[in-house]
Enzyme design. Structure first.
Site, mmCIF file in Angstrom:
data_model
loop_
_atom_site.group_PDB
_atom_site.id
_atom_site.type_symbol
_atom_site.label_atom_id
_atom_site.label_comp_id
_atom_site.label_asym_id
_atom_site.label_seq_id
_atom_site.Cartn_x
_atom_site.Cartn_y
_atom_site.Cartn_z
ATOM 1 N N GLU A 188 0.812 -1.219 0.000
ATOM 2 C CA GLU A 188 0.000 0.000 0.000
ATOM 3 C C GLU A 188 0.845 1.268 0.000
ATOM 4 O O GLU A 188 0.493 2.265 -0.646
ATOM 5 C CB GLU A 188 -0.957 -0.011 1.192
ATOM 6 C CG GLU A 188 -2.108 -0.991 1.061
ATOM 7 C CD GLU A 188 -1.705 -2.428 1.376
ATOM 8 O OE1 GLU A 188 -2.500 -3.351 1.094
ATOM 9 O OE2 GLU A 188 -0.586 -2.633 1.916
ATOM 10 N N HIS A 205 -10.621 -6.149 8.134
ATOM 11 C CA HIS A 205 -11.504 -6.029 6.981
ATOM 12 C C HIS A 205 -12.802 -5.300 7.347
ATOM 13 O O HIS A 205 -13.721 -5.252 6.533
ATOM 14 C CB HIS A 205 -11.871 -7.415 6.433
ATOM 15 C CG HIS A 205 -10.706 -8.229 5.977
ATOM 16 N ND1 HIS A 205 -9.736 -8.695 6.836
ATOM 17 C CD2 HIS A 205 -10.360 -8.664 4.748
ATOM 18 C CE1 HIS A 205 -8.840 -9.394 6.156
ATOM 19 N NE2 HIS A 205 -9.192 -9.382 4.886
#
Length: 327
Positions: free
Chosen positions: A60, A129
């Site tokens: 990321e 998540h």
């Protein structure tokens, strides 16, 4: 007007933007051949090629850092972070570079990067998540932070984000990806609001519910139940979390005299704390009761089988409504 899922509305928004502006490139893990973990980018690589829809490594910080470099060279990157809790490796790039480059350069540089992040719980997933981390970025000067809640707003807010020169953190409530609704086809439609404007999704005169993302539908259900008890609740979808549309917020509370803020993130130092302070400062003389907050508990996100106990529910918000009127 076509009826689309929120996921498909985002896909169509990206497609329209990419057709209109060849500088837009999409980046992220599995955004190409797979079409993203939620299939938001499905079909885009086939139609626009691998130079504009780029499958990246699972890194990321590299995704966002590369996007910043591309933006400085004149491109308009759209980064997809697979899940909310995966954004942290890129945190330094976002808050130290992306948010600061315009101010650092005295306005000479702009970095029009849009970072799409599926946010929140409600799908039975695990901790990283299912998080709601919007307060980190809303606290960071130099970032625009928005959160859609409906297919219509998802489509048009994304298109507006891609047209501006600000870096945008674009949250998408993953529990609502499969919600279907009409989407306006023309920018001149009266339902197409500016990206920084809140939307009144239900009118009422007795209490204001302020919310965003996945909680909008929950708050509409609260309003329906409350109406059976003779209480007309106004539900406002904030849409823009930074900056806040305080004119709409304050205007509603001045009419209703009561206010509750609802979000999935923990209440401690969450966005609701700032909204509560702002409403109290500007509406103190007309408030019939204190501004209340309903949010997630101040705990790490729990295992999936406990998330219904952790997240704000119909009953928890209704309890806050009762407390507001009992004051």
């Amino acid at each position: 007007m076509p009826v689309l899922t929120l996921c498909k509305a985002l896909n169509e928004g990206l497609r329209h933007a990419m057709e209109d502006d060849p500088r837009i490139v999409v980046m992220g893990q599995d955004v190409g051949g797979l079409g993203g973990v939620f299939r938001v980018t499905e079909g885009l690589q086939k139609d626009f090629g691998t130079s504009r829809v780029i499958d990246t490594p699972l890194a990321e910080a590299s995704i966002v850092g590369t996007a910043i470099g591309l933006a400085l060279r004149g491109y308009r990157p759209v980064c997809e972070i697979q899940f909310d809790g995966f954004v942290y490796p890129a945190f330094s790039q976002i808050v130290s570079q992306l948010a600061k480059l315009r101010a650092r350069s005295g306005g000479r540089l702009s970095v029009p990067v849009v970072i799409r992040i599926p946010v929140g719980g409600g799908i039975g997933a695990v901790e990283h998540h299912s998080e709601s981390n919007e307060a980190y970025f809303a606290h960071t000067a130099g970032l625009r932070v928005v959160c859609c809640s409906s297919p219509h707003d998802a489509h048009w807010m994304l298109r507006h984000a891609l047209q501006g020169d600000d870096p945008v953190i674009f949250y998408e409530p993953k529990r609502r990806y499969w919600t279907k609704a009409e989407v306006a086809t023309a920018a001149g439609d009266e339902r197409v609001l500016p990206i920084d404007r809140a939307r009144t999704v239900r009118s009422g005169n007795d209490l204001t519910l302020l919310t965003y993302g996945g909680m909008v539908q929950t708050c509409l259900q609260v309003a329906e139940v409350a109406a059976e008890e003779g209480r007309e609740i106004e539900v406002i979808d904030l849409r823009s979390l930074s900056p806040l549309d305080l004119d709409t917020i304050v205007g509603s509370v001045e009419r209703t005299g009561r206010c509750i803020v609802v979000h999935e993130a923990p209440t401690f130092l969450g966005l609701g704390a700032e909204i509560t302070a702002a409403v109290t400062e500007q509406c103190f003389d007309i408030l019939a009761s204190p501004v209340l907050r309903v949010g997630g508990f101040d705990l790490p996100y729990p295992p999936a089988k406990f998330e219904d106990d952790y997240l704000p529910s119909l009953d928890r918000v209704l309890d806050a409504v009762d407390r507001s009127f009992a004051w």
